[in-house]
Motif scaffolding. Structure first.
Motif, PDB file in Angstrom:
ATOM      1  N   ILE A 261       0.843  -1.187   0.000  1.00  0.00           N
ATOM      2  CA  ILE A 261       0.000   0.000   0.000  1.00  0.00           C
ATOM      3  C   ILE A 261       0.883   1.244   0.000  1.00  0.00           C
ATOM      4  O   ILE A 261       1.848   1.323   0.776  1.00  0.00           O
ATOM      5  N   VAL A 262       0.581   2.193  -0.853  1.00  0.00           N
ATOM      6  CA  VAL A 262       1.313   3.458  -0.917  1.00  0.00           C
ATOM      7  C   VAL A 262       0.514   4.521  -0.173  1.00  0.00           C
ATOM      8  O   VAL A 262      -0.629   4.823  -0.540  1.00  0.00           O
ATOM      9  N   LYS A 263       1.109   5.087   0.866  1.00  0.00           N
ATOM     10  CA  LYS A 263       0.462   6.118   1.678  1.00  0.00           C
ATOM     11  C   LYS A 263       1.113   7.466   1.376  1.00  0.00           C
ATOM     12  O   LYS A 263       2.317   7.623   1.549  1.00  0.00           O
ATOM     13  N   GLY A 264       0.309   8.392   0.913  1.00  0.00           N
ATOM     14  CA  GLY A 264       0.848   9.697   0.566  1.00  0.00           C
ATOM     15  C   GLY A 264       0.290  10.230  -0.743  1.00  0.00           C
ATOM     16  O   GLY A 264       0.755  11.248  -1.256  1.00  0.00           O
ATOM     17  N   VAL A 265      -0.717   9.571  -1.287  1.00  0.00           N
ATOM     18  CA  VAL A 265      -1.310   9.961  -2.571  1.00  0.00           C
ATOM     19  C   VAL A 265      -2.336  11.067  -2.337  1.00  0.00           C
ATOM     20  O   VAL A 265      -3.136  10.991  -1.407  1.00  0.00           O
ATOM     21  N   ASN A 286      -2.983  13.872   3.489  1.00  0.00           N
ATOM     22  CA  ASN A 286      -2.059  15.007   3.516  1.00  0.00           C
ATOM     23  C   ASN A 286      -1.213  14.950   4.785  1.00  0.00           C
ATOM     24  O   ASN A 286      -0.738  15.971   5.265  1.00  0.00           O
ATOM     25  N   HIS A 287      -1.035  13.757   5.316  1.00  0.00           N
ATOM     26  CA  HIS A 287      -0.204  13.495   6.498  1.00  0.00           C
ATOM     27  C   HIS A 287      -0.745  14.230   7.722  1.00  0.00           C
ATOM     28  O   HIS A 287       0.013  14.759   8.542  1.00  0.00           O
ATOM     29  N   GLY A 288      -2.069  14.257   7.827  1.00  0.00           N
ATOM     30  CA  GLY A 288      -2.682  14.876   8.991  1.00  0.00           C
ATOM     31  C   GLY A 288      -2.405  16.356   9.125  1.00  0.00           C
ATOM     32  O   GLY A 288      -2.428  16.910  10.234  1.00  0.00           O
ATOM     33  N   GLY A 289      -2.142  17.034   8.008  1.00  0.00           N
ATOM     34  CA  GLY A 289      -1.852  18.461   8.053  1.00  0.00           C
ATOM     35  C   GLY A 289      -0.482  18.785   8.595  1.00  0.00           C
ATOM     36  O   GLY A 289      -0.207  19.932   8.965  1.00  0.00           O
ATOM     37  N   ARG A 290       0.419  17.790   8.622  1.00  0.00           N
ATOM     38  CA  ARG A 290       1.736  17.985   9.242  1.00  0.00           C
ATOM     39  C   ARG A 290       2.842  18.181   8.214  1.00  0.00           C
ATOM     40  O   ARG A 290       4.001  18.350   8.586  1.00  0.00           O
ATOM     41  N   GLN A 291       2.508  18.183   6.922  1.00  0.00           N
ATOM     42  CA  GLN A 291       3.533  18.337   5.899  1.00  0.00           C
ATOM     43  C   GLN A 291       3.324  19.635   5.107  1.00  0.00           C
ATOM     44  O   GLN A 291       3.813  20.673   5.508  1.00  0.00           O
ATOM     45  N   LEU A 292       2.613  19.577   4.013  1.00  0.00           N
ATOM     46  CA  LEU A 292       2.415  20.763   3.161  1.00  0.00           C
ATOM     47  C   LEU A 292       1.205  21.548   3.649  1.00  0.00           C
ATOM     48  O   LEU A 292       0.065  21.092   3.529  1.00  0.00           O
ATOM     49  N   ASP A 293       1.433  22.726   4.200  1.00  0.00           N
ATOM     50  CA  ASP A 293       0.306  23.537   4.640  1.00  0.00           C
ATOM     51  C   ASP A 293      -0.351  24.189   3.425  1.00  0.00           C
ATOM     52  O   ASP A 293       0.333  24.678   2.512  1.00  0.00           O
ATOM     53  N   GLY A 294      -1.679  24.189   3.420  1.00  0.00           N
ATOM     54  CA  GLY A 294      -2.421  24.695   2.278  1.00  0.00           C
ATOM     55  C   GLY A 294      -2.820  23.617   1.288  1.00  0.00           C
ATOM     56  O   GLY A 294      -3.384  23.926   0.236  1.00  0.00           O
ATOM     57  N   ALA A 295      -2.543  22.356   1.600  1.00  0.00           N
ATOM     58  CA  ALA A 295      -2.930  21.252   0.721  1.00  0.00           C
ATOM     59  C   ALA A 295      -4.420  20.951   0.862  1.00  0.00           C
ATOM     60  O   ALA A 295      -5.052  21.286   1.861  1.00  0.00           O
ATOM     61  N   ILE A 296      -4.971  20.294  -0.135  1.00  0.00           N
ATOM     62  CA  ILE A 296      -6.371  19.901  -0.079  1.00  0.00           C
ATOM     63  C   ILE A 296      -6.553  18.772   0.935  1.00  0.00           C
ATOM     64  O   ILE A 296      -5.602  18.083   1.306  1.00  0.00           O
ATOM     65  N   SER A 297      -7.779  18.590   1.355  1.00  0.00           N
ATOM     66  CA  SER A 297      -8.126  17.438   2.177  1.00  0.00           C
ATOM     67  C   SER A 297      -8.225  16.202   1.293  1.00  0.00           C
ATOM     68  O   SER A 297      -8.601  16.285   0.120  1.00  0.00           O
ATOM     69  N   ALA A 298      -7.890  15.054   1.864  1.00  0.00           N
ATOM     70  CA  ALA A 298      -8.022  13.801   1.112  1.00  0.00           C
ATOM     71  C   ALA A 298      -9.471  13.555   0.694  1.00  0.00           C
ATOM     72  O   ALA A 298      -9.728  12.954  -0.354  1.00  0.00           O
ATOM     73  N   MET A 299     -10.423  14.020   1.484  1.00  0.00           N
ATOM     74  CA  MET A 299     -11.839  13.831   1.142  1.00  0.00           C
ATOM     75  C   MET A 299     -12.210  14.553  -0.146  1.00  0.00           C
ATOM     76  O   MET A 299     -13.102  14.116  -0.879  1.00  0.00           O
ATOM     77  N   GLU A 300     -11.527  15.651  -0.448  1.00  0.00           N
ATOM     78  CA  GLU A 300     -11.870  16.430  -1.635  1.00  0.00           C
ATOM     79  C   GLU A 300     -11.474  15.719  -2.930  1.00  0.00           C
ATOM     80  O   GLU A 300     -12.090  15.938  -3.966  1.00  0.00           O
ATOM     81  N   ILE A 301     -10.450  14.893  -2.862  1.00  0.00           N
ATOM     82  CA  ILE A 301     -10.007  14.173  -4.055  1.00  0.00           C
ATOM     83  C   ILE A 301     -10.569  12.767  -4.097  1.00  0.00           C
ATOM     84  O   ILE A 301     -10.529  12.087  -5.137  1.00  0.00           O
ATOM     85  N   LEU A 302     -11.133  12.307  -2.982  1.00  0.00           N
ATOM     86  CA  LEU A 302     -11.604  10.926  -2.871  1.00  0.00           C
ATOM     87  C   LEU A 302     -12.602  10.506  -3.951  1.00  0.00           C
ATOM     88  O   LEU A 302     -12.410   9.445  -4.565  1.00  0.00           O
TER      89      LEU A 302
END
Length: 410
Positions: A261-265, A286-302
């Motif tokens: 499984i690839v985690k980080g998509v 998006n790594h729980g908001g701990r990496q790139l600030d301003g990234a989309i939520s995973a739910m938005e691309i789901l």
């Protein structure tokens, strides 16, 4: 009388995950709670992970027989008692003694998988032996690829079901609020040092008699005697590999015979590439908001990802899940299951193993209630018609639901 969350210390009185968070905040020293709770920079992504759920509304049905309700799902050919699992969270031993084992045991008792963090404070072999259940293993691909190969070999020998390779941390996120607790790298300032002394219960549980927890699965990577927090942090900083690419996933696929499984998509393009490289599943995150600030939520691309690759691989999602309703919304948009991070960590910090069990029970109860009120007796019947969400393309949502229901998707 003004409304307020429960302010006591008894985790059994927690009505929801927010109550557990408040209990955890009081029990942990400030630097520990900040490590668990905080995000990167201005924490825009962290807040977005929660606010996205407020934009989604349920479309309930009525006069449906919901006397019997079932939240069982199937993942990789095996039944799960609920549509969620406990995802990898590093340094869980900082929250409660033997934190990794507590999380794994609670997951096993609940009938769901547990993903052991690469940065755990207990050895993989010990967790598998003592916890039972379905244990998966997280892996970071550091510069020293021999370390990854050895960990893969250990995981295979131990009987780990799936390997979860995290790909969105080749460069550390800028967690400013976390760093403010330290006068020097990983050396607490005076204020936080004194704050630790104000938490004797935490000190007795975590620090005594063995001292600060150490990283138990990084031994093959770290110099001798450098498995402490400070030593490991310095070594890992040098091991991060910005050159990480899909070629490394192809290499890992050649080594690992079980579920990969690839985690980080966080894009449709990468989801397609993952499927093309022969992985079995992905985690939108998006790594729980701990990496790139301003990234989309995973739910938005789901929805778009599920519609595009949901029939080729298993689609998992994490980020911001605090309610059973949140989990049901993810299933409706095409996820096969949800990974929990902070929600179960709050339970761990609030009450150790029983606290995690309580967190899981809260979420299971909420899911059961949502199914009944939605007029949907089984979580497998949840689809995009249960959700109204203006941000989602109306043409994508039915396709996502159709992908979810295909029998070979999971």
């Amino acid at each position: 009388m003004k409304r307020r969350l429960y302010r006591g210390k008894d985790f059994k009185r927690a009505q929801n995950i927010a109550d557990l968070r408040e209990i955890a905040r009081k029990r942990l020293p400030n630097f520990c709670f900040e490590y668990v709770d905080g995000g990167a920079e201005d924490e825009i992504t962290l807040r977005r992970n929660r606010s996205v759920f407020e934009d989604m509304a349920f479309r309930p049905r009525t006069l449906v027989d919901v006397a019997r309700r079932d939240q069982t799902v199937e993942l990789f050919g095996r039944a799960m008692a609920a549509p969620f699992m406990i995802g990898p969270t590093g340094f869980s031993g900082l929250l409660a003694r033997d934190g990794d084992l507590a999380l794994a045991r609670a997951a096993a008792a609940a009938g769901v998988p547990y993903v052991l963090s690469n940065a755990s404070t207990m050895r993989l072999e010990e967790v598998v032996e003592r916890a039972g259940g379905r244990v998966w293993m997280q892996l970071y691909l550091y510069r020293t690829r021999e370390y990854a190969a050895r960990l893969v070999e250990r995981a295979e020998k131990t009987g780990v079901e799936a390997l979860v390779v995290t790909t969105d941390s080749a460069i550390f996120g800028n967690r400013e609020w976390d760093r403010r607790n330290y006068a020097k790298p990983l050396r607490l300032d005076v204020r936080n040092s004194l704050d630790v002394l104000r938490h004797p219960r935490w000190m007795a549980d975590v620090l005594l008699p063995r001292g600060m927890p150490r990283f138990a699965n990084l031994g093959d990577l770290l110099p001798p005697g450098q498995d402490s927090v400070r030593g490991a942090a310095l070594a890992i900083a040098k091991e991060l590999d910005p050159s990480l690419s899909w070629a490394d996933i192809r290499w890992l696929r050649s080594l690992w015979p079980r579920r990969l499984i690839v985690k980080g998509v966080l894009s449709v393009q990468d989801a397609v590439l993952a499927a093309d490289h022969g992985v079995d599943g992905i985690v939108l995150t998006n790594h729980g908001g701990r990496q790139l600030d301003g990234a989309i939520s995973a739910m938005e691309i789901l929805p778009e990802v599920a519609a595009t690759v949901g029939h080729r691989l298993t689609v998992l999602v994490d980020g911001g899940f605090r309610r059973g309703a949140d989990i049901v919304k993810a299933i409706a948009l095409g996820a096969h299951a949800v990974l929990l991070g902070r929600a179960t960590n709050y339970g761990l910090a609030a009450g150790g193993y029983p606290g995690v069990v309580h967190a899981i029970d809260i979420l299971k109860t909420e899911i059961d209630r949502v199914l009944g009120l939605l007029g949907c007796p089984s979580v497998t019947q949840i689809d995009s018609h249960c959700i109204d969400w203006s941000r989602t393309n109306a043409a994508v949502m039915p396709a996502a639901a159709e992908a979810l229901l295909r029998p070979n998707a999971a």
